[in-house]
Design a protein around this motif. Sequence first.
Motif, short mmCIF file in Angstrom:
data_model
loop_
_atom_site.label_atom_id
_atom_site.label_comp_id
_atom_site.label_asym_id
_atom_site.label_seq_id
_atom_site.Cartn_x
_atom_site.Cartn_y
_atom_site.Cartn_z
N THR A 84 48.06 36.97 46.89
CA THR A 84 47.14 35.85 47.01
C THR A 84 45.89 36.39 47.69
OG1 THR A 84 48.95 34.27 47.21
CG2 THR A 84 46.80 33.54 47.99
N GLU A 85 44.76 36.24 47.02
CA GLU A 85 43.52 36.80 47.55
C GLU A 85 42.58 35.69 48.02
OE1 GLU A 85 42.29 40.58 45.15
OE2 GLU A 85 43.31 39.18 43.77
N LEU A 86 42.11 35.83 49.23
CA LEU A 86 41.07 34.97 49.77
C LEU A 86 39.87 35.86 50.01
CD1 LEU A 86 43.22 32.90 52.27
CD2 LEU A 86 42.11 32.04 50.20
N THR A 87 38.79 35.58 49.31
CA THR A 87 37.58 36.38 49.45
C THR A 87 36.50 35.52 50.07
OG1 THR A 87 36.83 35.82 47.23
CG2 THR A 87 38.16 37.82 47.45
N GLY A 88 35.61 36.16 50.78
CA GLY A 88 34.51 35.44 51.40
C GLY A 88 34.52 35.65 52.89
N ASN B 175 37.11 31.78 48.89
CA ASN B 175 37.48 31.57 47.49
C ASN B 175 38.90 32.06 47.31
OD1 ASN B 175 34.86 30.67 46.58
ND2 ASN B 175 34.20 32.77 46.90
N LEU B 176 39.62 31.48 46.36
CA LEU B 176 41.04 31.77 46.17
C LEU B 176 41.32 32.38 44.81
CD1 LEU B 176 44.09 31.36 46.94
CD2 LEU B 176 43.88 29.11 45.87
N ARG B 177 42.14 33.42 44.82
CA ARG B 177 42.74 33.96 43.62
C ARG B 177 44.23 34.05 43.94
NH1 ARG B 177 41.73 39.74 40.63
NH2 ARG B 177 43.11 39.32 38.87
N ALA B 178 45.05 33.23 43.31
CA ALA B 178 46.43 33.04 43.75
C ALA B 178 47.47 33.57 42.79
CB ALA B 178 46.69 31.56 43.98
N GLY B 179 48.57 34.06 43.37
CA GLY B 179 49.82 34.29 42.66
C GLY B 179 49.87 35.40 41.65
N ARG B 180 49.04 36.43 41.78
CA ARG B 180 49.11 37.54 40.84
C ARG B 180 50.32 38.39 41.19
NH1 ARG B 180 46.44 42.81 40.68
NH2 ARG B 180 45.32 42.26 42.56
#
Length: 188
Positions: free
Chosen positions: A164-168, A174-179
């Motif tokens: 789960t990536e949280l960028t910023g 910003n969220l990029r989830a569940g890879r």
Amino acid sequence: MWVAPAMNGALREARFAGDAALDAAGARAARLAAAHVPDADRTVHAPSERCARTAEELGLRSAVEPALRDWELGRWAGARLDEVSAREPEGVAAWLADPSAAPHGGESLLGLCARAGSWLDSLSGAGRVLAVAEPSLVRAAVVHALALPPQAFWRLDVAPLTLTELTGRAGRWNLRAGRPLADGPGGR
């Protein structure tokens, strides 16, 4: 970046984990996922044995981060959800409905989200940080980062060995989830 640890017996049994060890299948899945872990400037893991062992099996040189300890669930730690529900139905209902409730004598959902958010916000200027942490911490960090209502915590799923990536930065995530870290079941 958050990596949820590999599967273990407590997760399979729907237990309030306490500090349950990583099992052989989970260790094997983590080793298979190791090649897919993204690079980071700093790598940390929660103090649980499960997170420490997952980090080790992923080939990470990480430091323990006490702020990432699992959700403190007091006297419910180690028990199965169905057992606690049968013994304390009103307590479980309150825990699920009221983010400030802590009928188990541990930490409330609000407290967990505040702790995860405080750690996340402290990372300003830290570069790319990778944390191996229990799903409860990942979910709480997402709730905080996106300024979601605390009840949204119960609607987020974090599967084993997913990224789960949280960028910023604090106040603007910003969220990029569940890879998944690797093709396949992710240690399930």
